[in-house]
Each structure stands twice: as C-alpha cells, then as structure tokens.
Scaffold this motif. Structure first.
Motif, PDB file in Angstrom:
ATOM      1  N   PHE A 259       0.030  -3.229  -5.259  1.00 48.45           N
ATOM      2  CA  PHE A 259      -0.734  -2.354  -6.219  1.00 48.45           C
ATOM      3  C   PHE A 259      -1.760  -3.156  -6.768  1.00 48.45           C
ATOM      4  O   PHE A 259      -3.185  -2.505  -6.808  1.00 48.45           O
ATOM      5  CB  PHE A 259       0.053  -1.835  -7.595  1.00 48.45           C
ATOM      6  N   THR A 260      -1.733  -4.413  -7.125  1.00 49.62           N
ATOM      7  CA  THR A 260      -2.846  -5.354  -7.770  1.00 49.62           C
ATOM      8  C   THR A 260      -3.811  -5.602  -6.839  1.00 49.62           C
ATOM      9  O   THR A 260      -5.063  -5.405  -7.140  1.00 49.62           O
ATOM     10  CB  THR A 260      -2.249  -6.701  -8.270  1.00 49.62           C
ATOM     11  N   VAL A 261      -3.540  -5.732  -5.508  1.00 49.88           N
ATOM     12  CA  VAL A 261      -4.610  -6.178  -4.475  1.00 49.88           C
ATOM     13  C   VAL A 261      -5.531  -4.861  -4.220  1.00 49.88           C
ATOM     14  O   VAL A 261      -6.756  -4.784  -4.110  1.00 49.88           O
ATOM     15  CB  VAL A 261      -3.907  -6.671  -3.213  1.00 49.88           C
ATOM     16  N   VAL A 262      -4.951  -3.915  -3.905  1.00 50.93           N
ATOM     17  CA  VAL A 262      -5.637  -2.447  -3.690  1.00 50.93           C
ATOM     18  C   VAL A 262      -6.406  -1.954  -4.938  1.00 50.93           C
ATOM     19  O   VAL A 262      -7.460  -1.366  -4.623  1.00 50.93           O
ATOM     20  CB  VAL A 262      -4.783  -1.475  -3.185  1.00 50.93           C
ATOM     21  N   SER A 263      -5.843  -2.243  -6.155  1.00 51.27           N
ATOM     22  CA  SER A 263      -6.531  -1.780  -7.398  1.00 51.27           C
ATOM     23  C   SER A 263      -7.850  -2.767  -7.364  1.00 51.27           C
ATOM     24  O   SER A 263      -9.007  -2.394  -7.842  1.00 51.27           O
ATOM     25  CB  SER A 263      -5.767  -1.846  -8.377  1.00 51.27           C
ATOM     26  N   LEU A 264      -7.623  -4.052  -7.442  1.00 50.01           N
ATOM     27  CA  LEU A 264      -8.679  -4.938  -7.737  1.00 50.01           C
ATOM     28  C   LEU A 264     -10.060  -5.074  -6.543  1.00 50.01           C
ATOM     29  O   LEU A 264     -11.008  -5.244  -6.766  1.00 50.01           O
ATOM     30  CB  LEU A 264      -8.272  -6.553  -7.860  1.00 50.01           C
ATOM     31  N   THR A 265      -9.524  -4.588  -5.565  1.00 55.11           N
ATOM     32  CA  THR A 265     -10.600  -4.396  -4.380  1.00 55.11           C
ATOM     33  C   THR A 265     -11.131  -3.009  -4.178  1.00 55.11           C
ATOM     34  O   THR A 265     -11.835  -2.554  -3.383  1.00 55.11           O
ATOM     35  CB  THR A 265      -9.755  -4.624  -3.004  1.00 55.11           C
ATOM     36  N   ALA A 266     -10.683  -2.121  -5.319  1.00 56.66           N
ATOM     37  CA  ALA A 266     -11.326  -0.610  -5.525  1.00 56.66           C
ATOM     38  C   ALA A 266     -10.848  -0.002  -3.932  1.00 56.66           C
ATOM     39  O   ALA A 266     -11.482   1.098  -3.778  1.00 56.66           O
ATOM     40  CB  ALA A 266     -12.825  -0.740  -5.543  1.00 56.66           C
ATOM     41  N   VAL A 267      -9.804  -0.360  -3.381  1.00 56.48           N
ATOM     42  CA  VAL A 267      -9.272   0.417  -2.048  1.00 56.48           C
ATOM     43  C   VAL A 267      -8.817   1.637  -2.580  1.00 56.48           C
ATOM     44  O   VAL A 267      -9.100   2.948  -2.400  1.00 56.48           O
ATOM     45  CB  VAL A 267      -8.504  -0.242  -1.456  1.00 56.48           C
ATOM     46  N   GLY A 268      -7.591   1.515  -3.580  1.00 61.77           N
ATOM     47  CA  GLY A 268      -6.879   2.728  -4.039  1.00 61.77           C
ATOM     48  C   GLY A 268      -6.305   3.668  -3.217  1.00 61.77           C
ATOM     49  O   GLY A 268      -6.702   4.915  -3.006  1.00 61.77           O
ATOM     50  N   TYR A 269      -5.368   3.269  -2.288  1.00 64.74           N
ATOM     51  CA  TYR A 269      -4.734   4.136  -1.280  1.00 64.74           C
ATOM     52  C   TYR A 269      -3.820   5.294  -2.204  1.00 64.74           C
ATOM     53  O   TYR A 269      -3.634   6.345  -1.573  1.00 64.74           O
ATOM     54  CB  TYR A 269      -3.706   3.303  -0.537  1.00 64.74           C
ATOM     55  N   GLY A 270      -3.359   5.112  -3.119  1.00 67.48           N
ATOM     56  CA  GLY A 270      -2.731   6.195  -4.115  1.00 67.48           C
ATOM     57  C   GLY A 270      -1.150   6.201  -3.616  1.00 67.48           C
ATOM     58  O   GLY A 270      -0.629   7.026  -4.295  1.00 67.48           O
ATOM     59  N   ASP A 271      -0.675   5.502  -2.903  1.00 68.95           N
ATOM     60  CA  ASP A 271       0.815   5.525  -2.334  1.00 68.95           C
ATOM     61  C   ASP A 271       1.657   4.898  -3.649  1.00 68.95           C
ATOM     62  O   ASP A 271       2.699   5.343  -3.689  1.00 68.95           O
ATOM     63  CB  ASP A 271       0.974   4.692  -1.297  1.00 68.95           C
ATOM     64  N   ILE A 272       1.273   4.163  -4.616  1.00 70.59           N
ATOM     65  CA  ILE A 272       1.714   3.610  -5.515  1.00 70.59           C
ATOM     66  C   ILE A 272       0.980   3.575  -6.850  1.00 70.59           C
ATOM     67  O   ILE A 272      -0.126   3.311  -6.948  1.00 70.59           O
ATOM     68  CB  ILE A 272       2.120   2.052  -5.461  1.00 70.59           C
ATOM     69  N   VAL A 273       1.289   4.627  -7.757  1.00 64.74           N
ATOM     70  CA  VAL A 273       0.608   4.652  -9.137  1.00 64.74           C
ATOM     71  C   VAL A 273       1.526   4.590 -10.036  1.00 64.74           C
ATOM     72  O   VAL A 273       2.852   4.764 -10.227  1.00 64.74           O
ATOM     73  CB  VAL A 273       0.089   6.037  -9.071  1.00 64.74           C
ATOM     74  N   PRO A 274       1.090   4.044 -11.292  1.00 63.75           N
ATOM     75  CA  PRO A 274       1.766   3.863 -12.662  1.00 63.75           C
ATOM     76  C   PRO A 274       2.034   5.204 -13.328  1.00 63.75           C
ATOM     77  O   PRO A 274       1.365   6.167 -13.258  1.00 63.75           O
ATOM     78  CB  PRO A 274       0.705   3.059 -13.501  1.00 63.75           C
ATOM     79  N   VAL A 275       3.272   5.427 -13.836  1.00 59.98           N
ATOM     80  CA  VAL A 275       3.577   6.667 -14.394  1.00 59.98           C
ATOM     81  C   VAL A 275       3.970   6.449 -15.923  1.00 59.98           C
ATOM     82  O   VAL A 275       4.037   7.702 -16.535  1.00 59.98           O
ATOM     83  CB  VAL A 275       4.990   7.237 -13.434  1.00 59.98           C
ATOM     84  N   THR A 276       4.250   5.477 -16.222  1.00 61.03           N
ATOM     85  CA  THR A 276       4.527   5.309 -17.787  1.00 61.03           C
ATOM     86  C   THR A 276       3.155   5.461 -18.586  1.00 61.03           C
ATOM     87  O   THR A 276       2.237   4.779 -17.903  1.00 61.03           O
ATOM     88  CB  THR A 276       5.230   4.050 -18.045  1.00 61.03           C
ATOM     89  N   PRO A 277       3.103   5.602 -19.886  1.00 65.28           N
ATOM     90  CA  PRO A 277       1.648   5.446 -20.347  1.00 65.28           C
ATOM     91  C   PRO A 277       1.132   3.958 -20.489  1.00 65.28           C
ATOM     92  O   PRO A 277       0.144   3.691 -20.554  1.00 65.28           O
ATOM     93  CB  PRO A 277       1.983   5.943 -21.854  1.00 65.28           C
TER      94      PRO A 277
END
Length: 337
Positions: free
Chosen positions: A39-57
């Motif tokens: 999740f960290t790698v795909v987020s920092l590289t702006a890829v954002g596959y969306g297979d893992i997303v945060p659900v808590t506030p």
C-alpha cells in the motif's frame, strides 16, 4: 568527521518515510507487513491500484498526510538523483575532453607511468621544477584525485600502445616507468622504444635480475629504489650529516642550493681551459663536482682538469649562480661575483 554524501542522506530519509508509513498504516488498519508495504509503495509512486484502501477515519487521515508529503519527497529524491548522475557524467566527459586537449598540446614532455609512492615523488619534483609531464594511472580514485589537483593524467593501461599514443609518446622526450611490476616496466620500455626509438627511458626495478632485462629492453637508466634505500639507511647511521645535507639539496624545496647539469657549447670561453684558468667559482659562485665526457665520468675534477666542448658539467650552487654558469657555458661573458 567525514561528511555523508547527499545521495546517502536522501536515501536514508526515503527509507525512513517508507518505514513510518508501513508501520503507521499497519497499526491503524491492521494490515499485514507485506500489505502495508504494498500500500505504501503504490501510494508514494502515485500508482494507486485501489486493491487495498484504508477504511478507518484515522487510516484515511494518515494516508492523506503521508501521501501529500511523501509523493513530493519521492519526486525530489528522484529529480536530485537524476541531476547528480547527469551532472557527474557530463562533468566527467567534459573534464576528460579538456584533459585530452591539454595533453595534445604538450611537446618535449615526460610521461610518468604509475602514480604510486615512487611516481608521486617524481610528480612532486617535476611540479617544483615546472617540467611538463603527463601521468598514466589505472586506479580510478587516484586519477580523480590527481585531476582535482590539476595534474594532467590519463586513466588507462600504460602497457597499451593506444594509451601511450594518447599521452603523446611520439612528441615526448622521456618516459619514466614506476610500476611495481618489473614485467610491466619491461613491456612498457619495449613498447615505448618501438613507438619512439629516440626517447629516453628511466625504469624502476624491484628485483636485481630485472635490471639487465630492462637494459636489454632499451631502458637508458634503471633504478632499484629498494637497493638505493638500503644503502642510504646504512650511510644515515655511518654518516648522518652527509645524508642530511644531500636530503636538503634533493628534497627540501625551500633551500636555495641545487644540483644542475650544464652542457659546454663549442663557442663557450670555457673550452680548452682548465677549471683553475676558467675561474668558474670566482665568476659564477658554483662548484663543479663532476664532469661527464662522452661515456666517461670524472668525479671531483682537479683544478688542472681541462674543460672541452660538449662536456656535461655537474655543478652545485644557488639557482642564480647556476644560471650564470649556464650563460658562461653557452658562450656569454660573465663578470666575477
């Protein structure tokens, strides 16, 4: 304390951000370590596959914060790294081209093969005497250091024809082979004499049996540093003041006393006169300590020794005194000092 390079500091910061993000999202969302890292790698590289997303506030707030700062930092690290690589390569290419242009303009210079302990002593002496030279060295770190010092140096194999040609072997008046391997020095001597038969070659020999091989290969002078060092160690105990005096002349660049070789031209007033009649000491202040006549050496010549045309006078004195002797030997009249 040695300064940490910029690339190392940036890399450390990037790893720190990744680890903080991994453990933060793992704690807030309950992900496994691998999922948190993904999740960290795909987020920092702006890829954002969306297979893992945060659900808590808390996880969503944390993700927004570290993504805003993290992506910006990643772009900065990548941009800085790219700039360092491009600038480094460009600087290296331009530096080498500039070095090659300067070497191509050299004429009647000396080539020094090897920049080890022996080679560095030669370099230091030539720098002091302002003798034009170029160094051939295959150690990249040594080459980089010498270029920073403004020394003309080629990175390459001194035994290769192409390297010697690039160093201007056809225009050089001398070559000094200082490599630690006697076999390499023999090979350099053979190659050098083949490319420029008239060049003078001085070579280093580590083994006693290598001296004759180097002479057969074409070396004009062979020096064995270990043998010379041993003899000087012995003399330094038996005659310490003598060794100190010689060291002062040869190695202390602050002293005014020098030893010089001066050729007597046929039109010189010194020709066919004895040392006493020429009054060299009175007129120049120099002392003749030896005369080389063809293949003969006359050590500590007597006052009645006759000076002949083409004699090589080995004299000791200050720079100014030796300049006067050079003028006297070249045919100019000199007044008494």
């Amino acid at each position: 304390m040695k300064k940490v390079p910029l690339w190392a500091r940036l890399l450390a910061c990037l790893l720190l951000i990744i680890l903080l993000s991994v453990f933060g999202i793992k704690y807030l969302e309950g992900y496994s370590f691998l999922d948190a890292l993904w999740f960290t790698v795909v987020s920092l590289t702006a890829v954002g596959y969306g297979d893992i997303v945060p659900v808590t506030p808390a996880g969503k707030i944390f993700t927004m914060i570290f993504t805003l700062f993290g992506i910006g930092f990643v772009l900065y690290v990548l941009g800085t790294g790219f700039a360092v690589i491009v600038e480094g390569r460009l600087s290296e290419v331009l530096g080498r081209q500039s070095m090659q242009r300067k070497i191509s303009k050299l004429d009647n210079h000396i080539i020094i093969c090897g920049a080890g302990r022996v080679g560095r002593e030669v370099i230091e002496r030539f720098q002091h005497d302002k003798i034009p030279f170029v160094v051939i060295e295959n150690d990249e770190s040594v080459v980089r250091e010498m270029r920073e010092q403004g020394i003309l140096v080629l990175e390459g194999d001194a035994t290769a024809d192409s390297t010697l040609i690039e160093a201007g072997i056809h225009r050089a008046r001398g070559l000094i082979a200082t490599l630690p391997s006697d076999a390499d020095n023999v090979f350099i001597t053979l190659t050098c004499k083949e490319l420029n038969p008239g060049i003078k070659v001085a070579a280093r020999a580590s083994r006693e049996d290598s001296e004759s091989k180097l002479m057969r290969a074409g070396a004009d002078k062979v020096i064995a540093p270990e043998a010379i060092g041993g003899r000087r160690l012995a003399i330094s105990i038996l005659k310490p003041a003598t060794v100190e005096f010689v060291d002062t002349i040869l190695h202390d660049h602050r002293t005014e006393i020098e030893i010089e070789e001066i050729v007597v031209l046929s039109e010189s007033p010194l020709v066919n006169k004895s040392i006493r009649e020429s009054r060299i000491l009175d007129k120049t202040g120099t002392l003749i300590i030896a005369i080389k006549r063809e293949d003969e050496f006359i050590g500590v010549p007597r006052a009645d020794e006759e000076i002949r045309a083409n004699d090589l006078l080995i004299a000791i004195g200050t720079g100014e005194q030796l300049t006067k002797l050079e003028a006297y030997a070249g045919g100019n009249a000199v007044k008494e000092v």
